[in-house]
Design a protein around this motif. Structure first.
Motif, PDB file in Angstrom:
ATOM      1  N   THR A 232      54.178  21.638 -42.096  1.00 20.13           N
ATOM      2  CA  THR A 232      52.604  21.870 -42.547  1.00 20.13           C
ATOM      3  C   THR A 232      52.487  22.892 -43.593  1.00 20.13           C
ATOM      4  O   THR A 232      53.407  24.174 -43.315  1.00 20.13           O
ATOM      5  CB  THR A 232      51.648  22.262 -41.410  1.00 20.13           C
ATOM      6  N   VAL A 247      49.711  18.457 -44.269  1.00 21.21           N
ATOM      7  CA  VAL A 247      50.951  17.867 -43.313  1.00 21.21           C
ATOM      8  C   VAL A 247      51.847  17.199 -43.760  1.00 21.21           C
ATOM      9  O   VAL A 247      51.190  15.713 -44.722  1.00 21.21           O
ATOM     10  CB  VAL A 247      50.134  17.536 -41.471  1.00 21.21           C
ATOM     11  N   GLU A 269      51.871  19.529 -35.785  1.00 21.45           N
ATOM     12  CA  GLU A 269      51.611  20.118 -37.025  1.00 21.45           C
ATOM     13  C   GLU A 269      49.926  20.195 -37.070  1.00 21.45           C
ATOM     14  O   GLU A 269      49.629  21.246 -37.639  1.00 21.45           O
ATOM     15  CB  GLU A 269      52.182  18.831 -38.291  1.00 21.45           C
ATOM     16  N   HIS A 272      49.305  23.570 -35.621  1.00 27.30           N
ATOM     17  CA  HIS A 272      49.223  24.656 -37.021  1.00 27.30           C
ATOM     18  C   HIS A 272      47.894  24.995 -37.771  1.00 27.30           C
ATOM     19  O   HIS A 272      47.476  25.860 -38.798  1.00 27.30           O
ATOM     20  CB  HIS A 272      50.254  24.296 -38.292  1.00 27.30           C
TER      21      HIS A 272
END
Length: 407
Positions: A232, A247, A269, A272
């Motif tokens: 990411t 991503v 991801e 994040h």
């Protein structure tokens, strides 16, 4: 200084002699006493106007207007990307003497409609040619040196929208892009259930054709990401005006995963993306990566033995880690077993917090670490204030947790 000379015998330095023919010649190109670079400035202004028209054509989906500014290459590649903004800012024009060719340095700024809160800006280099009418046109466009590619630099982009996602791909079938959208659409509510809803609640997924394409988007060697399913991008600690994260998928590694593994990766991801505003230099990687894995595995039913094979091997051999993973342990280009153990160790640390304290305390701990803005004392203070423990005691508890879960 342009347009100035010393007159012999006059005793007056730096006088402007506007009636000298030679000086008049200089004035034509350099515009008067006091100097400057109007020739260059004029070319820069002309090029800026061309790029303004080119940008308007992109936003207006006008292929003819785009082609009128120079090469039509690139228009079809970006056509499917839903754009809310697209503009260039020329920073320099480099001409080869009196040649009718040049290059321009420019900043490209764009926003993906509905996803980017602020423009994404990237450095570009454009080739230019001047026609018989003295007008500049674009002959090429590419990323500046040491700058990552954009997805459309790699080919024609296809787009698939999900309920909570936008998937952009090159060299991928529509069915495969739809599968990524389905995974992302499952990931977003899973992340919100764990973290909360104080984030954008959607995600942009880029799917290049290969590992090499992924590395080019990141401006790094492919060897750095071999075996890494996705990463990411984004600015840690970003505020409300930070552009949306991306991503970026490694289709080679991703294709080797099963259905659960693919979902874990996309949920990891997406975590994040959700936690980015609370992640900064104070946040150790064992926490940011461990928390993302904790959310990814949260609803899978996977046991520690199933999800942490490398660390289990070490623990059963009596090699319990002496400390929590360091940031260096997470290096992509390092030892693969060390990297896997680092992720597993971070995940189990977060899992332990969620079990022994509760999930709300885990979230509060993560946010408290990020409030520090710098590493020194951040984890220690959050452990004391949120979990009422010390780093040494937490480490001892974590080691015992590893033994109880993996031995």
């Amino acid at each position: 200084m342009a347009g100035r000379r010393r007159t012999r015998g006059s005793g007056v330095p730096g006088r402007c002699l506007l009636l000298v023919p030679l000086l008049l010649s200089l004035l034509v190109s350099l515009v008067g006493c006091g100097g400057g670079r109007p020739g260059t400035d004029s070319a820069r202004a002309d090029v800026q106007r061309v790029l303004d028209r080119r940008a308007a054509a992109v936003l207006g989906h006008d292929a003819s207007a785009y082609a009128a500014t120079g090469t039509a290459a690139g228009y079809a590649a970006v056509r499917a990307v839903p754009l809310a903004a697209w503009s260039y800012r020329v920073t320099a024009v480099h001409r080869d003497g009196g040649s009718d060719s040049a290059t321009a340095d420019a900043e490209l700024s764009y926003r993906v409609d509905g996803y980017d809160k602020a423009p994404v800006t990237t450095a570009r280099v454009l080739g230019l040619a001047r026609g018989g009418a003295g007008r500049w046109s674009v002959t090429s466009e590419k990323p500046a040196k040491k700058t990552g590619e954009q997805l459309w630099d790699q080919g024609t982009v296809s787009a698939v929208r999900g309920a909570h996602s936008l998937v952009l791909g090159v060299g991928q079938s529509g069915a495969r892009l739809r599968s990524f959208a389905d995974l992302a659409d499952d990931a977003v509510p899973a992340v919100s259930a764990a973290w909360g809803t104080d984030w954008a609640g959607h995600v942009v997924v880029l799917v290049p054709k290969s590992l090499e394409g992924m590395a080019a988007l990141l401006g790094s060697p492919a060897s750095s990401y071999r075996g890494i399913a996705a990463v990411t991008t984004g600015e840690t600690g970003g505020g409300a005006r930070t552009p949306a994260d991306r991503v970026i998928v490694n289709p080679d590694a991703y294709g080797m995963l099963g259905r659960v593994g693919r979902q874990v990766v996309l949920t990891h991801e997406t975590t994040h993306v959700a936690t980015r505003a609370h992640t900064n230099a104070a946040t150790p990687l064992w926490l940011s990566e461990g928390y993302a894995d904790w959310v990814g595995y949260r609803d899978t039913g996977r046991t520690p033995a199933e999800a942490a094979p490398e660390l289990q091997h070490a623990v059963t051999a009596g090699d319990v880690p002496a400390a929590l993973p360091t940031d260096a342990d997470f290096g992509f280009a390092g030892d693969a077993n060390r990297l896997a153990s680092a992720y597993e160790g971070g995940w189990l640390a977060c899992r332990m917090i969620a079990e022994r304290w509760d999930e709300a305390k885990l979230d509060a701990f993560y946010r408290a670490v990020g409030e520090h803005r710098e590493r020194a004392g951040a984890v220690e203070d959050a452990l004391t204030n949120v979990l009422a423990t010390s780093l040494s005691q937490f480490t001892t508890d974590w080691q015992q947790y590893l033994r109880s879960q993996l031995a």
